[in-house]
Design a protein around this motif. Structure first.
Motif, PDB file in Angstrom:
ATOM      1  N   SER A 160       0.854  -1.147   0.048  1.00 23.77           N
ATOM      2  CA  SER A 160       0.021  -0.155   0.036  1.00 23.77           C
ATOM      3  C   SER A 160       0.806   1.379  -0.041  1.00 23.77           C
ATOM      4  O   SER A 160       0.432   2.140  -0.454  1.00 23.77           O
ATOM      5  N   PHE A 161       2.100   1.257   0.541  1.00 23.56           N
ATOM      6  CA  PHE A 161       2.917   2.360   0.719  1.00 23.56           C
ATOM      7  C   PHE A 161       3.577   2.756  -0.783  1.00 23.56           C
ATOM      8  O   PHE A 161       3.650   3.763  -1.198  1.00 23.56           O
ATOM      9  N   ILE A 162       3.764   1.372  -1.699  1.00 20.97           N
ATOM     10  CA  ILE A 162       4.397   1.750  -3.002  1.00 20.97           C
ATOM     11  C   ILE A 162       3.118   2.362  -3.898  1.00 20.97           C
ATOM     12  O   ILE A 162       3.416   3.356  -4.316  1.00 20.97           O
TER      13      ILE A 162
ATOM     14  N   CYS B   4      19.742   8.083  -0.722  1.00 18.08           N
ATOM     15  CA  CYS B   4      19.009   7.819   0.765  1.00 18.08           C
ATOM     16  C   CYS B   4      19.677   6.459   1.288  1.00 18.08           C
ATOM     17  O   CYS B   4      19.529   5.541   0.498  1.00 18.08           O
ATOM     18  N   ALA B   5      19.920   6.437   2.558  1.00 19.66           N
ATOM     19  CA  ALA B   5      20.282   5.212   3.263  1.00 19.66           C
ATOM     20  C   ALA B   5      18.947   4.510   4.225  1.00 19.66           C
ATOM     21  O   ALA B   5      18.427   5.688   4.687  1.00 19.66           O
ATOM     22  N   ALA B   6      18.620   3.229   4.227  1.00 15.39           N
ATOM     23  CA  ALA B   6      17.357   3.038   5.008  1.00 15.39           C
ATOM     24  C   ALA B   6      18.130   1.849   5.941  1.00 15.39           C
ATOM     25  O   ALA B   6      18.646   0.909   5.364  1.00 15.39           O
TER      26      ALA B   6
ATOM     27  N   ALA C  59       7.009  -4.093   5.271  1.00 20.51           N
ATOM     28  CA  ALA C  59       6.429  -2.617   5.510  1.00 20.51           C
ATOM     29  C   ALA C  59       7.565  -1.625   5.903  1.00 20.51           C
ATOM     30  O   ALA C  59       7.148  -0.505   5.376  1.00 20.51           O
ATOM     31  N   MET C  60       8.352  -1.797   6.629  1.00 19.62           N
ATOM     32  CA  MET C  60       9.345  -0.650   7.250  1.00 19.62           C
ATOM     33  C   MET C  60      10.505  -0.694   6.199  1.00 19.62           C
ATOM     34  O   MET C  60      10.991   0.585   6.202  1.00 19.62           O
ATOM     35  N   ILE C  61      10.444  -1.197   5.022  1.00 17.88           N
ATOM     36  CA  ILE C  61      11.149  -0.996   3.868  1.00 17.88           C
ATOM     37  C   ILE C  61      10.457  -0.177   2.859  1.00 17.88           C
ATOM     38  O   ILE C  61      10.840   0.753   2.516  1.00 17.88           O
ATOM     39  N   THR C  62       9.255  -0.806   2.501  1.00 13.91           N
ATOM     40  CA  THR C  62       8.450   0.152   1.385  1.00 13.91           C
ATOM     41  C   THR C  62       7.858   1.374   2.076  1.00 13.91           C
ATOM     42  O   THR C  62       7.772   2.260   1.214  1.00 13.91           O
ATOM     43  N   ARG C  63       7.615   1.251   3.510  1.00 12.97           N
ATOM     44  CA  ARG C  63       7.376   2.709   4.027  1.00 12.97           C
ATOM     45  C   ARG C  63       8.629   4.193   3.690  1.00 12.97           C
ATOM     46  O   ARG C  63       8.224   5.103   3.987  1.00 12.97           O
ATOM     47  N   LYS C  64       9.814   3.464   3.328  1.00 15.01           N
ATOM     48  CA  LYS C  64      10.875   4.384   3.100  1.00 15.01           C
ATOM     49  C   LYS C  64      11.087   4.412   1.509  1.00 15.01           C
ATOM     50  O   LYS C  64      11.122   5.540   0.995  1.00 15.01           O
ATOM     51  N   ALA C  65      11.139   3.240   0.857  1.00 16.85           N
ATOM     52  CA  ALA C  65      11.350   3.210  -0.328  1.00 16.85           C
ATOM     53  C   ALA C  65      10.596   3.693  -1.295  1.00 16.85           C
ATOM     54  O   ALA C  65      10.549   4.319  -2.236  1.00 16.85           O
ATOM     55  N   GLY C  66       9.128   3.531  -0.827  1.00 20.69           N
ATOM     56  CA  GLY C  66       8.024   4.165  -1.483  1.00 20.69           C
ATOM     57  C   GLY C  66       8.285   5.623  -1.900  1.00 20.69           C
ATOM     58  O   GLY C  66       8.291   6.172  -3.037  1.00 20.69           O
TER      59      GLY C  66
END
Ligand SMILES: NC(=O)C1=CN([C@@H]2O[C@H](COP(=O)(O)OP(=O)(O)OC[C@H]3O[C@@H](n4cnc5c(N)ncnc54)[C@H](OP(=O)(O)O)[C@@H]3O)[C@@H](O)[C@H]2O)C=CC1
Ligand SMILES: O=C(O)[C@H](O)CS(=O)(=O)O
Length: 486
Positions: A115-117, A151-153, A162-169
């Motif tokens: 959903s973040f993407i 950017c670095a995550a 979800a904690m990855i796509t909430r940033k990568a999106g």
């Protein structure tokens, strides 16, 4: 045994510049199933050299990625979203194998992650600048919004997708590129999403995934002047460390850190709804979320009724391996997590707490702990000040609204809080008095991609999700056009 329809999703190499690579020193790390202790996979474990390669790849890729139109980036992100959903079952199996959560929760997380993407594919088209009324007739004032850059995550094990796509999106939608360091316990979800990002046509170097010794990889990322932003989800101590390390190169920093959520039940609440909300808030992911109810405060008039109803539902929960049908709580991530829960339980007992249900390790294995309710909780007990991050619900009794607001806010954290009341005046008074970035009123789970997620005080900086979530990946530029009267 992991049975995947799409076997390509079990990726054990790191992703750098569109290539799957091993460690140049042949280093690996093992991923174990927290329910069974079985080896799930052995993954390449890379270090500073490969991290530098990933930074260089992200820098090169960003030059062309930022020149794509927002619509072109959105089309690629949308394809990534569609592939995540098309592979939801396999991704959920991978997640349960490495993190332990029940399959139903894993499926839900894949939908939440996707959903973040989907959300930010569209938000990228609405990064509007400004034309400001000029202060001089020969001049015009433009405000441009530009991507921050590389950017670095660094992401945690509790929500490995979800904690990855909430940033990568938002990063990719804004025209940034990214190096992702997933948690060592749960790299497979990240790598599988990388497989699907490549399949979606996201160009080489836009997303890079490096697995390995956190402190080494992080230092390479924070020392690099090419990396212009760091985004982190995890513990507050590590968040503070990273924030300090980012100061030397003045990086933008977003931090989603620990919490200590109060969950308050007033005597005018719908008690059955409050019990339902407390179950969802406390025991989701076996209590391993930063927004779980950590302290439950119940007004004196309804205390015994609430405790009785709540404990009955907790005692009826099905505990087991996440792959079993109907399981509501799986293992915790590791033995240390179980030990921390037990430390809080033993401390409470020693100070007068009363175990209503649970309160001990489960015979299923070292990483299992019975969902627990402790009554007669008091502010001097460890869980009043420390985040338990496990299936332990301490229930405190309170008398007045002022008393409970003071207790709820008596913490250095400020991420989420919840309360149940049907009095509109009380709802506004309490919602405005609670010092947290998220407030659930008559609801125990409120996270969604459409709303801003982030903390007050030592729970972090910045917001993820919603129209606000892309701001952290944008630089604002003022352009003054002069000489326009000639
Ligand atoms: N806000 C949230 O959503 C979360 C909060 N937490 C909180 O953190 C506590 C501990 O959980 P834990 O998983 O240990 O959280 P950590 O903060 O230790 O781990 C989160 C991420 O940070 C990385 N990391 C660890 N040490 C360093 C370091 N020195 N420099 C850079 N990165 C580092 C980890 O890598 P690696 O895995 O390789 O060690 C992981 O990717 C929990 O009890 C909870 O209170 C934890 C998870 C999520
Ligand atoms: O880090 C976490 O615990 C998650 O952000 C919680 S949520 O977004 O799934 O509510």
């Amino acid at each position: 045994m992991l049975e995947l329809k799409n076997t390509a999703l079990l990726q054990t190499k790191c992703l750098i510049n569109g290539e799957w690579v091993e460690s140049s020193e042949g280093n690996t790390l093992d991923v174990f199933n927290p329910a069974t202790g079985e080896l799930v996979a052995t993954v390449a474990s890379v270090g500073p050299a490969e991290t530098q390669q990933a930074i260089a790849a992200a820098e090169a890729a960003q030059k062309t990625w930022k020149k794509k139109t927002a619509k072109e980036r959105a089309a690629l992100l949308r394809r990534w979203h569609d592939l995540l959903m098309a592979n939801q079952e396999d991704l959920a199996k991978l997640m349960t194998a490495e993190q332990g959560k029940p399959l139903a929760e894993s499926r839900g997380e894949i939908g939440y992650a996707a959903s973040f993407i989907e959300w930010f594919a569209e938000e990228g088209k609405r990064i509007y600048g400004d034309m400001i009324p000029t202060y001089a007739p020969d001049r015009r004032i433009l405000v441009m919004k530009e991507p921050v850059g590389v950017c670095a995550a660094i992401t945690p094990w509790n929500f490995p997708a979800a904690m990855i796509t909430r940033k990568a999106g938002p990063a990719l939608a804004a025209g940034c590129t990214m190096i992702i360091k997933p948690a060592s316990e749960t790299p497979l979800s990240a790598l599988a999403m990388g497989v699907l990002a490549i399949e979606a046509g996201i160009p080489a170097g836009v997303i890079n995934i490096v697995v390995g010794k956190a402190s080494q990889i992080a230092k390479t990322l924070t020392d690099s002047s090419v990396v212009r932003k760091l985004t982190f989800t995890g513990s507050t101590p590590i968040g503070k460390l990273l924030m300090k390390d980012c100061a030397d190169t003045m990086k933008k920093v977003s931090l989603e850190l620990g919490g200590n959520a109060p969950f308050v039940v007033f005597d005018d609440a719908d008690i059955d709804e409050a019990v339902k909300g407390a179950m969802m808030s406390k025991y989701r992911n076996a209590g391993q979320t930063c927004v779980c109810a950590n302290r439950i405060y119940v007004q004196a008039g309804v205390y015994d009724t609430f405790v009785g109803k709540f404990a009955a539902q907790v005692a009826a929960m099905k505990i087991g391996h996440g792959t079993e049908d109907g399981v509501e709580q799986g293992p915790l991530i590791n033995r240390a997590a179980v030990d921390k829960v037990d430390e809080h339980v033993q401390d409470a007992i020693s100070k007068g707490g009363k175990i209503v249900t649970g309160g001990k390790r489960h015979e299923l294995g070292d990483n299992f702990y019975l969902p627990t309710v402790i009554a007669n909780a008091t502010q001097d007990m460890l869980f009043a000040k420390e985040e338990t991050f496990g299936p332990l619900a301490p229930v405190f009794k309170f008398e007045t609204e002022d008393d409970v607001i003071a207790m709820a806010n008596d913490t250095e954290y400020g991420l989420a809080s919840y309360f149940y009341s049907r009095d509109i005046g009380r709802i506004f008074r309490v919602a405005e008095a609670l010092e947290t970035g998220l407030v659930g009123v008559n609801a125990g789970v409120i996270a969604t991609e459409v709303a801003p997620f982030g903390g007050y005080k030592e729970s972090g900086l910045g917001r993820e999700g919603s129209k606000y979530g892309i701001d952290d990946y944008i630089n604002t530029k003022y352009v003054c056009l002069a000489g326009l009267d000639k």
